[in-house]
Design a protein around this motif. Sequence first.
Motif, PDB file in Angstrom:
ATOM      1  N   TRP A 151      13.877   1.822 -14.862  1.00 48.87           N
ATOM      2  CA  TRP A 151      13.709   0.493 -14.276  1.00 48.87           C
ATOM      3  C   TRP A 151      14.674   0.238 -13.136  1.00 48.87           C
ATOM      4  N   SER A 152      15.853   0.860 -13.182  1.00 47.41           N
ATOM      5  CA  SER A 152      16.848   0.593 -12.140  1.00 47.41           C
ATOM      6  C   SER A 152      16.479   1.208 -10.793  1.00 47.41           C
ATOM      7  N   ASN A 153      15.456   2.037 -10.759  1.00 49.63           N
ATOM      8  CA  ASN A 153      15.018   2.652  -9.504  1.00 49.63           C
ATOM      9  C   ASN A 153      13.953   1.843  -8.787  1.00 49.63           C
ATOM     10  N   TYR A 154      13.658   0.649  -9.281  1.00 47.94           N
ATOM     11  CA  TYR A 154      12.681  -0.223  -8.645  1.00 47.94           C
ATOM     12  C   TYR A 154      13.404  -1.282  -7.826  1.00 47.94           C
ATOM     13  N   ASP A 155      12.816  -1.623  -6.699  1.00 47.10           N
ATOM     14  CA  ASP A 155      13.474  -2.502  -5.735  1.00 47.10           C
ATOM     15  C   ASP A 155      13.110  -3.973  -5.905  1.00 47.10           C
ATOM     16  N   SER A 211       0.815  -1.219   0.000  1.00 49.04           N
ATOM     17  CA  SER A 211       0.000   0.000   0.000  1.00 49.04           C
ATOM     18  C   SER A 211       0.846   1.265   0.000  1.00 49.04           C
ATOM     19  N   SER A 212       2.126   1.154   0.272  1.00 53.06           N
ATOM     20  CA  SER A 212       3.010   2.321   0.230  1.00 53.06           C
ATOM     21  C   SER A 212       3.964   2.255  -0.956  1.00 53.06           C
ATOM     22  N   SER A 213       3.706   1.337  -1.865  1.00 51.14           N
ATOM     23  CA  SER A 213       4.601   1.141  -3.013  1.00 51.14           C
ATOM     24  C   SER A 213       3.980   1.654  -4.296  1.00 51.14           C
ATOM     25  N   ALA A 214       4.759   2.393  -5.047  1.00 55.08           N
ATOM     26  CA  ALA A 214       4.393   2.657  -6.437  1.00 55.08           C
ATOM     27  C   ALA A 214       4.688   1.403  -7.242  1.00 55.08           C
ATOM     28  N   MET A 215       3.853   1.137  -8.200  1.00 56.85           N
ATOM     29  CA  MET A 215       4.004  -0.061  -9.011  1.00 56.85           C
ATOM     30  C   MET A 215       4.218   0.332 -10.465  1.00 56.85           C
ATOM     31  N   GLY A 216       5.148  -0.334 -11.094  1.00 57.30           N
ATOM     32  CA  GLY A 216       5.425  -0.073 -12.503  1.00 57.30           C
ATOM     33  C   GLY A 216       5.267  -1.338 -13.322  1.00 57.30           C
ATOM     34  N   TRP A 217       4.849  -1.149 -14.550  1.00 58.10           N
ATOM     35  CA  TRP A 217       4.850  -2.228 -15.541  1.00 58.10           C
ATOM     36  C   TRP A 217       5.912  -1.894 -16.591  1.00 58.10           C
ATOM     37  N   PHE A 218       6.749  -2.861 -16.849  1.00 52.58           N
ATOM     38  CA  PHE A 218       7.797  -2.732 -17.852  1.00 52.58           C
ATOM     39  C   PHE A 218       7.667  -3.889 -18.832  1.00 52.58           C
ATOM     40  N   ARG A 219       8.301  -3.743 -19.988  1.00 52.94           N
ATOM     41  CA  ARG A 219       8.311  -4.847 -20.936  1.00 52.94           C
ATOM     42  C   ARG A 219       9.661  -4.916 -21.636  1.00 52.94           C
ATOM     43  N   GLN A 220       9.950  -6.116 -22.092  1.00 51.58           N
ATOM     44  CA  GLN A 220      11.199  -6.327 -22.811  1.00 51.58           C
ATOM     45  C   GLN A 220      10.966  -7.299 -23.945  1.00 51.58           C
ATOM     46  N   ALA A 221      11.192  -6.818 -25.145  1.00 47.45           N
ATOM     47  CA  ALA A 221      11.088  -7.639 -26.345  1.00 47.45           C
ATOM     48  C   ALA A 221      12.476  -8.202 -26.671  1.00 47.45           C
ATOM     49  N   PRO A 222      12.529  -9.302 -27.396  1.00 42.78           N
ATOM     50  CA  PRO A 222      13.825  -9.898 -27.747  1.00 42.78           C
ATOM     51  C   PRO A 222      14.749  -8.903 -28.445  1.00 42.78           C
ATOM     52  N   GLY A 223      15.964  -8.784 -27.925  1.00 42.82           N
ATOM     53  CA  GLY A 223      16.946  -7.902 -28.534  1.00 42.82           C
ATOM     54  C   GLY A 223      16.760  -6.428 -28.232  1.00 42.82           C
ATOM     55  N   LYS A 224      15.799  -6.126 -27.384  1.00 48.02           N
ATOM     56  CA  LYS A 224      15.536  -4.727 -27.049  1.00 48.02           C
ATOM     57  C   LYS A 224      15.724  -4.481 -25.564  1.00 48.02           C
ATOM     58  N   ALA A 225      15.896  -3.216 -25.222  1.00 46.58           N
ATOM     59  CA  ALA A 225      16.051  -2.842 -23.817  1.00 46.58           C
ATOM     60  C   ALA A 225      14.712  -2.899 -23.097  1.00 46.58           C
TER      61      ALA A 225
END
Length: 123
Positions: free
Chosen positions: A107-111, A30-44
């Motif tokens: 993305w590197s700022n997520y725990d 309840s105190s966390s921000a949530m992120g959705w990320f994605r990664q396709a083959p060969g991409k960041a």
Amino acid sequence: QVQLVESGGGLVQAGGSLRLSCASSGRTFSSSAMGWFRQAPGKAREFVAGISWSGGSTDYTDSVKGRFTVSRDNAKNTVYLRMNSLKPEDTAIYYCAARTYFIDRQWSNYDYWGQGTQVTVSS
């Protein structure tokens, strides 16, 4: 320790919809921000959407605005990503991630991270 488990991925035709879920264990959801990320083959890995700890603030990358909706249910410790009008370029592994309070596109700022769920959109 926080564990995140994604579900809801799959194979869908272009124009179709999916809803991803990310269930969190631990007391800090309840105190966390949530992120959705994605990664396709060969991409960041790229930021897709995020929601603040309260749900009062959301953010989307331009390519999904108007098609994807992020939401959360703090009573269920779960965050969702509703994806409509899917395109082949949305094909990727989708990850949810948690950090304290506020959304961040880096993305590197997520725990904490889930294991990912595959989304494949056929043309």
